[in-house]
Write a protein that holds these residues in place. Structure first.
Motif, PDB file in Angstrom:
ATOM      1  N   THR A 123       0.858  -1.183   0.000  1.00 11.73           N
ATOM      2  CA  THR A 123       0.000   0.000   0.000  1.00 11.73           C
ATOM      3  C   THR A 123       0.893   1.232   0.000  1.00 11.73           C
ATOM      4  O   THR A 123       1.860   1.310   0.766  1.00 11.73           O
ATOM      5  CB  THR A 123      -0.924   0.017   1.229  1.00 11.73           C
ATOM      6  N   LEU A 124       0.566   2.171  -0.850  1.00  8.57           N
ATOM      7  CA  LEU A 124       1.405   3.359  -0.982  1.00  8.57           C
ATOM      8  C   LEU A 124       0.522   4.596  -1.094  1.00  8.57           C
ATOM      9  O   LEU A 124      -0.474   4.597  -1.812  1.00  8.57           O
ATOM     10  CB  LEU A 124       2.297   3.249  -2.223  1.00  8.57           C
ATOM     11  N   LEU A 125       0.889   5.650  -0.371  1.00  6.34           N
ATOM     12  CA  LEU A 125       0.215   6.947  -0.436  1.00  6.34           C
ATOM     13  C   LEU A 125       1.244   8.007  -0.781  1.00  6.34           C
ATOM     14  O   LEU A 125       2.238   8.166  -0.084  1.00  6.34           O
ATOM     15  CB  LEU A 125      -0.465   7.275   0.900  1.00  6.34           C
ATOM     16  N   LEU A 126       0.988   8.707  -1.893  1.00  2.00           N
ATOM     17  CA  LEU A 126       1.867   9.788  -2.308  1.00  2.00           C
ATOM     18  C   LEU A 126       1.054  11.082  -2.362  1.00  2.00           C
ATOM     19  O   LEU A 126       0.023  11.135  -3.023  1.00  2.00           O
ATOM     20  CB  LEU A 126       2.458   9.505  -3.693  1.00  2.00           C
ATOM     21  N   THR A 127       1.510  12.121  -1.675  1.00  4.37           N
ATOM     22  CA  THR A 127       0.761  13.381  -1.657  1.00  4.37           C
ATOM     23  C   THR A 127       1.707  14.570  -1.798  1.00  4.37           C
ATOM     24  O   THR A 127       2.868  14.535  -1.358  1.00  4.37           O
ATOM     25  CB  THR A 127      -0.036  13.545  -0.344  1.00  4.37           C
ATOM     26  N   LEU A 145       7.079  14.270  -9.943  1.00  2.00           N
ATOM     27  CA  LEU A 145       7.517  12.911  -9.630  1.00  2.00           C
ATOM     28  C   LEU A 145       7.858  12.200 -10.927  1.00  2.00           C
ATOM     29  O   LEU A 145       7.008  12.055 -11.805  1.00  2.00           O
ATOM     30  CB  LEU A 145       6.423  12.147  -8.888  1.00  2.00           C
ATOM     31  N   MET A 146       9.105  11.748 -11.058  1.00  5.81           N
ATOM     32  CA  MET A 146       9.546  11.014 -12.234  1.00  5.81           C
ATOM     33  C   MET A 146       9.792   9.566 -11.832  1.00  5.81           C
ATOM     34  O   MET A 146      10.564   9.289 -10.923  1.00  5.81           O
ATOM     35  CB  MET A 146      10.832  11.623 -12.798  1.00  5.81           C
ATOM     36  N   ILE A 147       9.113   8.623 -12.536  1.00  9.56           N
ATOM     37  CA  ILE A 147       9.290   7.199 -12.265  1.00  9.56           C
ATOM     38  C   ILE A 147      10.078   6.611 -13.425  1.00  9.56           C
ATOM     39  O   ILE A 147       9.580   6.503 -14.546  1.00  9.56           O
ATOM     40  CB  ILE A 147       7.939   6.491 -12.094  1.00  9.56           C
ATOM     41  N   GLY A 148      11.319   6.226 -13.159  1.00 11.63           N
ATOM     42  CA  GLY A 148      12.208   5.697 -14.184  1.00 11.63           C
ATOM     43  C   GLY A 148      13.017   6.792 -14.827  1.00 11.63           C
ATOM     44  O   GLY A 148      12.699   7.987 -14.743  1.00 11.63           O
ATOM     45  N   THR A 149      14.097   6.375 -15.505  1.00 13.39           N
ATOM     46  CA  THR A 149      14.952   7.328 -16.194  1.00 13.39           C
ATOM     47  C   THR A 149      14.778   7.259 -17.704  1.00 13.39           C
ATOM     48  O   THR A 149      15.099   8.206 -18.410  1.00 13.39           O
ATOM     49  CB  THR A 149      16.428   7.076 -15.844  1.00 13.39           C
ATOM     50  N   GLU A 159       5.206  11.627 -13.968  1.00  7.29           N
ATOM     51  CA  GLU A 159       5.550  11.173 -15.317  1.00  7.29           C
ATOM     52  C   GLU A 159       6.203   9.799 -15.200  1.00  7.29           C
ATOM     53  O   GLU A 159       7.190   9.631 -14.486  1.00  7.29           O
ATOM     54  CB  GLU A 159       6.493  12.158 -15.994  1.00  7.29           C
ATOM     55  N   VAL A 160       5.624   8.823 -15.900  1.00  7.07           N
ATOM     56  CA  VAL A 160       6.141   7.458 -15.909  1.00  7.07           C
ATOM     57  C   VAL A 160       6.798   7.220 -17.261  1.00  7.07           C
ATOM     58  O   VAL A 160       6.181   7.428 -18.306  1.00  7.07           O
ATOM     59  CB  VAL A 160       5.014   6.439 -15.667  1.00  7.07           C
TER      60      VAL A 160
END
Length: 294
Positions: free
Chosen positions: A25-29, A34-38, A80-81
């Motif tokens: 379980t994850l909560l991001l606020t 937020l950049m996921i991956g390069t 951004e993923v």
């Protein structure tokens, strides 16, 4: 942070008679960026995903049971993923390293993923909600909710039995520039869209009496609606009507839109006595004319 929470990801040479469970379980606020991956090779955002096969380095699968359950809520985030967002997906390669083929009954797996976006902008090349690899016997359920948020993707797939939930909180389409404002409704822009699951539209807004609003939920170059797809409309107050969404041509591509309207509560004016008398004379005169023609 390319692979996070609720991801069963085993890279052993051989997977034999094992039980793998992963619950996260994850909560991001309140994250401005937020950049996921390069890059496209490592930017995976997986929620309730089972992945076994080529890219995981496995060389054999035998009687493996895996369960992945992921729940992620993101609020007030611009994300951004780089590669793909997968929600409730079973991805098992049929041809593993070393040329070994996985039989369809080799594994029994369950993947459950829920991704809730609140006042959020998400940009990803691909978004998959609830998919099971063709060579695999398992159950995958995915749910993606925009409450209300903005999603941009090259490809969006919502599989049969899975759902995308779109909240309508007002007459203004969500965009990266207006998130956090009042009166928005969820919006998706994509190149290619496949809808085979359930589209849930939650209406938390009432137009002014007698008014109507066009709700443009989805813009895409290509929209495919599978016969298995369905629509569920929730939250309509008395006197409020929302048409089932339909695909209509646009200047560029297509739109998936509906019309939200409110009934006019003002009663139809009653006829006065003199108006009734005039109407009676007109009817009598019309009757006399017909008799003379006979």
């Amino acid at each position: 942070m390319g692979k996070i929470y609720g991801k069963t990801n085993d890279s052993d040479d051989t997977i034999a008679q094992t039980t793998i469970n992963s619950i996260g379980t994850l909560l991001l606020t309140d994250i401005p960026s937020l950049m996921i991956g390069t890059d496209s090779t490592n930017g995976e955002f997986d929620i309730g995903v089972i992945a076994l096969g080529d890219d995981e380095g496995d060389t054999g699968v035998n009687q493996s049971t895996a369960t992945a359950q992921g729940t992620v809520t993101m609020a007030n985030v611009k994300a951004e993923v780089q590669s793909i967002v997968r929600v409730g997906v079973i991805d098992i390669s049929s041809s593993l390293e070393g040329g070994i083929t996985v039989p369809s009954s080799a594994t029994t797996s369950n993947a459950f993923g829920t991704l809730t976006l609140q006042s959020l902008s998400l940009d990803s090349p691909s978004v998959e909600v609830g998919m099971v690899a063709a060579n695999h016997e398992g159950t995958a359920n995915g749910s993606l909710e925009l409450n209300p948020s903005y999603l941009k993707a090259d490809q969006l797939i919502v599989s049969e039995g899975d759902r995308v939930i779109l909240n309508v909180n007002g007459p203004t389409r969500a965009s990266p520039g207006n998130l956090g404002s009042d009166g928005l409704y969820a919006a998706i822009d994509a190149d290619n869209v496949m809808l085979a699951g359930e589209v849930v539209i939650r209406v938390n807004y009432q137009p002014a009496p007698g008014d109507s609003e066009t709700i443009n939920l989805l813009n895409a170059n290509n929209i495919t609606i599978d016969p298995s797809a369905s629509v569920l409309i929730e939250g309509l107050a008395s006197g409020i009507r929302l048409t089932n969404p339909s695909v209509v041509a646009a200047d560029s591509g297509s739109r998936y839109q509906a019309v939200l309207s409110a009934a006019d509560p003002r009663p139809v004016p009653a006829l006065g006595l003199w108006q009734l008398a005039v109407l009676a004379l007109l009817i009598a005169g019309l009757g006399g004319g017909l008799q003379r023609r006979r």
